[in-house]
Design a protein around this motif. Structure first.
Motif, mmCIF file in Angstrom:
data_model
loop_
_atom_site.group_PDB
_atom_site.id
_atom_site.type_symbol
_atom_site.label_atom_id
_atom_site.label_comp_id
_atom_site.label_asym_id
_atom_site.label_seq_id
_atom_site.Cartn_x
_atom_site.Cartn_y
_atom_site.Cartn_z
ATOM 1 N N UNK A 110 0.333 13.706 7.305
ATOM 2 C CA UNK A 110 -0.464 14.701 6.571
ATOM 3 C C UNK A 110 -1.763 14.993 7.313
ATOM 4 N N UNK A 111 -2.388 13.929 7.862
ATOM 5 C CA UNK A 111 -3.617 14.134 8.624
ATOM 6 C C UNK A 111 -3.360 14.923 9.890
ATOM 7 N N UNK A 112 -2.286 14.563 10.605
ATOM 8 C CA UNK A 112 -1.952 15.265 11.845
ATOM 9 C C UNK A 112 -1.578 16.719 11.563
ATOM 10 N N UNK A 113 -0.759 16.946 10.520
ATOM 11 C CA UNK A 113 -0.336 18.305 10.190
ATOM 12 C C UNK A 113 -1.529 19.169 9.796
ATOM 13 N N UNK A 114 -2.486 18.586 9.064
ATOM 14 C CA UNK A 114 -3.674 19.338 8.652
ATOM 15 C C UNK A 114 -4.396 19.915 9.868
#
Length: 394
Positions: A110-114
């Motif tokens: 989720x952090x990387x995709x954000x």
């Protein structure tokens, strides 16, 4: 006239030992940008559920609890957060999506995709270094801080960090689960008020119908029992349990008993639509065993053994949220997890799971006789596998 397929921008990402289909909320059809039947139907069709063949041939799912997941990420509605992250666990052979908990592994992604999706303020993203992504986990209303490595302005995905349960190395992402216990006004980290309870279970689970259990809500509601009490050693691999229908039925009845005692459900029937929570995990003192990769894990390299059930099957490694529960329970003297690890105060624990080992940490303190945990920490990695559009029949 036949209805054509619709295509929706999507990204297929591995996060930790899980995989999921990620969407930016604004890219979803309008009817699916809000909770409800349309969103659930879309996610089931994307994954390929319900599938009586349990194979997900006609969808993006992988027919395991680790690979039947969808995620929605959007700019955060919360102050001092970058993004909101909403997670749906799609059932494999039943027609429902469980929104009752988080996926700790996909929290990494989720952090990387954000960052990939441009949802984080560019002023907060270094050209090189670590970007701190402040995630609001919308299912459980908690904060997760992801420390994502950045190289030349882009998320660094390759590296030499190895995670047991993932075949190839990648870049390390450190996750901090802030205030992970479910300790609001009407709830407690230990819902029964006890570190260890005697749980009433069916006679086929354990003779006498009484079973020692530590029930905790940290990361995800989890029921911990001693492996030996239910006839296991804690060294089991997936094949030993997942092919045994009787064992799976026993473990599900144990899960239902725990869910009732924790107040998560009011009737046993409700458990059918709440497969994601609580988790059942069984613990044992450290011992040598051979992991699913064929690698020998030495007792001296771990503090304890843990095996956990996810969506009715033994998990191939360890769920990230259950790892938070393990770290938290291990930090509190007297829980079954703490006792299996050798007892005493500890801030981190290294446990053996079917795929290998994992180290997790938690900071627990006692205030007015109540245990609280300020954060739990673990390392994971994430990598985009494919991006473009996912297609579903219109």
């Amino acid at each position: 006239m036949m209805t054509p397929q619709i295509k929706i921008p999507a990204t297929y990402i591995r996060g930790g030992t899980s995989k999921g289909v990620f969407f930016s909320r604004q890219d979803l059809p309008a009817s699916c940008q809000v909770p409800g039947e349309a969103r659930d139907q879309l996610f089931m069709r994307v994954i390929g559920s319900p599938d009586p063949y349990a194979a997900h041939i006609d969808g993006m799912g992988g027919a395991t609890s680790s690979t039947s997941k969808c995620v929605i990420v959007s700019k955060s509605t919360q102050p001092d957060h970058d993004v909101d992250y909403l997670y749906g666990q799609v059932a494999i052979d039943k027609a429902f999506v469980d929104w009752s908990g988080n996926c700790g592994n996909l929290s990494t992604a989720a952090g990387a995709f954000a960052l990939h999706a441009g949802l984080v303020d560019a002023a907060r993203v270094p050209e090189n270094g670590i970007c701190v992504v402040r995630i609001w986990q919308a299912n459980i209303k908690k904060t997760i801080i992801a420390h994502v490595p950045i190289s030349n302005g882009q998320v660094q995905e390759t590296g030499d960090f190895e995670l047991d349960g993932v075949t190839f190395p990648a870049a390390e992402i450190v996750l901090e689960f802030m205030d992970p216990s479910d300790d609001g006004e009407d709830s407690s980290m230990f819902p029964t008020g006890n570190l260890v309870d005697e749980l009433d279970v069916p006679e086929d689970v354990v003779a006498g119908g009484k079973l020692k259990a530590t029930m905790i809500s940290a990361g995800i509601p989890t029921v911990f029992v001693n492996a030996a009490d239910i006839g296991y050693t804690g060294r089991e691999l997936r094949e030993a349990i997942n092919g045994d229908a009787k064992a799976l039925a026993r473990l599900e009845s144990l899960r239902i008993a725990g869910a009732l005692r924790m107040g998560l459900i009011k009737t046993p029937e409700e458990a059918a639509s709440r497969q994601h929570t609580p988790k059942i995990a069984f613990v044992a003192p450290a011992a040598d065993y051979v992991a699913s990769s064929g690698k020998t894990i030495q007792a001296g390299d771990i503090d304890l053994l843990v095996r956990a059930m996810s969506m009715g099957k033994l998990h191939h490694a360890m769920m990230g949220t259950a790892s938070v529960a393990i770290a938290t329970a291990a930090a509190i003297p007297g829980t079954l997890v703490n006792v299996a690890a050798g007892g005493g105060a500890r801030e981190s624990v290294c446990f053996g799971h079917p795929s290998g080992v994992l180290r997790v940490g938690a900071a627990a303190t006692q205030v007015n006789g109540q245990w609280t945990v300020t954060k739990a920490i673990m390392s994971r990695s994430a990598r985009i596998l494919m991006e473009g559009w996912v297609r579903v029949p219109g």
